[in-house]
Design an enzyme around this catalytic site. Sequence first.
Site, PDB file in Angstrom:
ATOM      1  CD  GLU A  77      -3.082  -0.665   1.879  1.00  0.00           C
ATOM      2  OE1 GLU A  77      -4.156  -0.370   1.367  1.00  0.00           O
ATOM      3  OE2 GLU A  77      -3.141  -0.827   3.296  1.00  0.00           O
ATOM      4  CG  HIS A  96      -2.422   3.277   6.191  1.00  0.00           C
ATOM      5  ND1 HIS A  96      -3.748   3.787   5.997  1.00  0.00           N
ATOM      6  CD2 HIS A  96      -2.370   1.283   5.245  1.00  0.00           C
ATOM      7  CE1 HIS A  96      -4.613   2.474   5.466  1.00  0.00           C
ATOM      8  NE2 HIS A  96      -3.248   1.056   5.561  1.00  0.00           N
ATOM      9  CG  HIS A  98      -5.046  -0.690   9.203  1.00  0.00           C
ATOM     10  ND1 HIS A  98      -4.156  -2.403   8.646  1.00  0.00           N
ATOM     11  CD2 HIS A  98      -4.877  -0.325   8.167  1.00  0.00           C
ATOM     12  CE1 HIS A  98      -3.524  -1.829   7.428  1.00  0.00           C
ATOM     13  NE2 HIS A  98      -4.268  -1.176   6.680  1.00  0.00           N
ATOM     14  CG  HIS A 166      -7.637  -0.172   4.150  1.00  0.00           C
ATOM     15  ND1 HIS A 166      -7.707  -0.084   3.212  1.00  0.00           N
ATOM     16  CD2 HIS A 166      -7.239  -0.117   5.133  1.00  0.00           C
ATOM     17  CE1 HIS A 166      -6.498  -0.239   3.140  1.00  0.00           C
ATOM     18  NE2 HIS A 166      -5.830  -0.576   4.367  1.00  0.00           N
TER      19      HIS A 166
END
Length: 239
Positions: A77, A96, A98, A166
Amino acid sequence: MATLAQLIDDLVTANRILATQGIVDSFGHVSIRHPDNPKRYLLSRSRAPERVETGDIMEFTLEGDPVDAKGRKPYLERFIHGAAYEMRPDVMSVIHNHSPGVIPYGVTGRKMRPIMHMCATIGYEVPIWDQRTRFGDTDLLVTSMAMGRDLAKKLGKGRTALMRGHGAVVVGHELRATVYTAVYLELNAKLQMQAEAMGRVKFLSKGETAKVAETTSPANINRAWENWCRKADRPYREQ
Ligand SMILES: [Zn+2]
């Protein structure tokens, strides 16, 4: 001015801090724009953030091609990072993650708003990106520049965006401030959920959000950073 080696060291520290603060688990990543070449960024090889070491840090073009992979496998990603740097010249760091608190907001469409002063840097509006809108049924991973650019567009001029089903993306003008925002995005999610269960919430106004974000000084951020370094068992570098 910090040297490249010091910045890479800080990037390793950021990985460890995000892990100890519960913002990333075995997944999630953090990058910085290359200080000497704005068309490149630095990001670990595919590894749990808690385990990241200096030798794991790789250099990428904005399109996500490794400059010298040396056999190291990149994160699938990574396009989240390159697309944000491409679209936003002001962005110097991207996270990024979660983190569990943000997930319910992404799937219900319930608007997340800053609930207390420490959380103002998340921005007055936290947009939600739904990958399905443009890409149909996917495995929900951001595995191409087209997906990364679509996400960056949703982020707009802001510092945070949620990703439906996500996680989230957080950007900032420097690494420590970006880690700070990611930590307080998760706290905001938890507090908002508690407060909304109790009744109607009076969020920070647009003006309050802007004022607090403006006055969040490097000294504030470094105070948190030093504390988080100690908790993550990493050396603290004055900045
Ligand atoms: Zn992800």
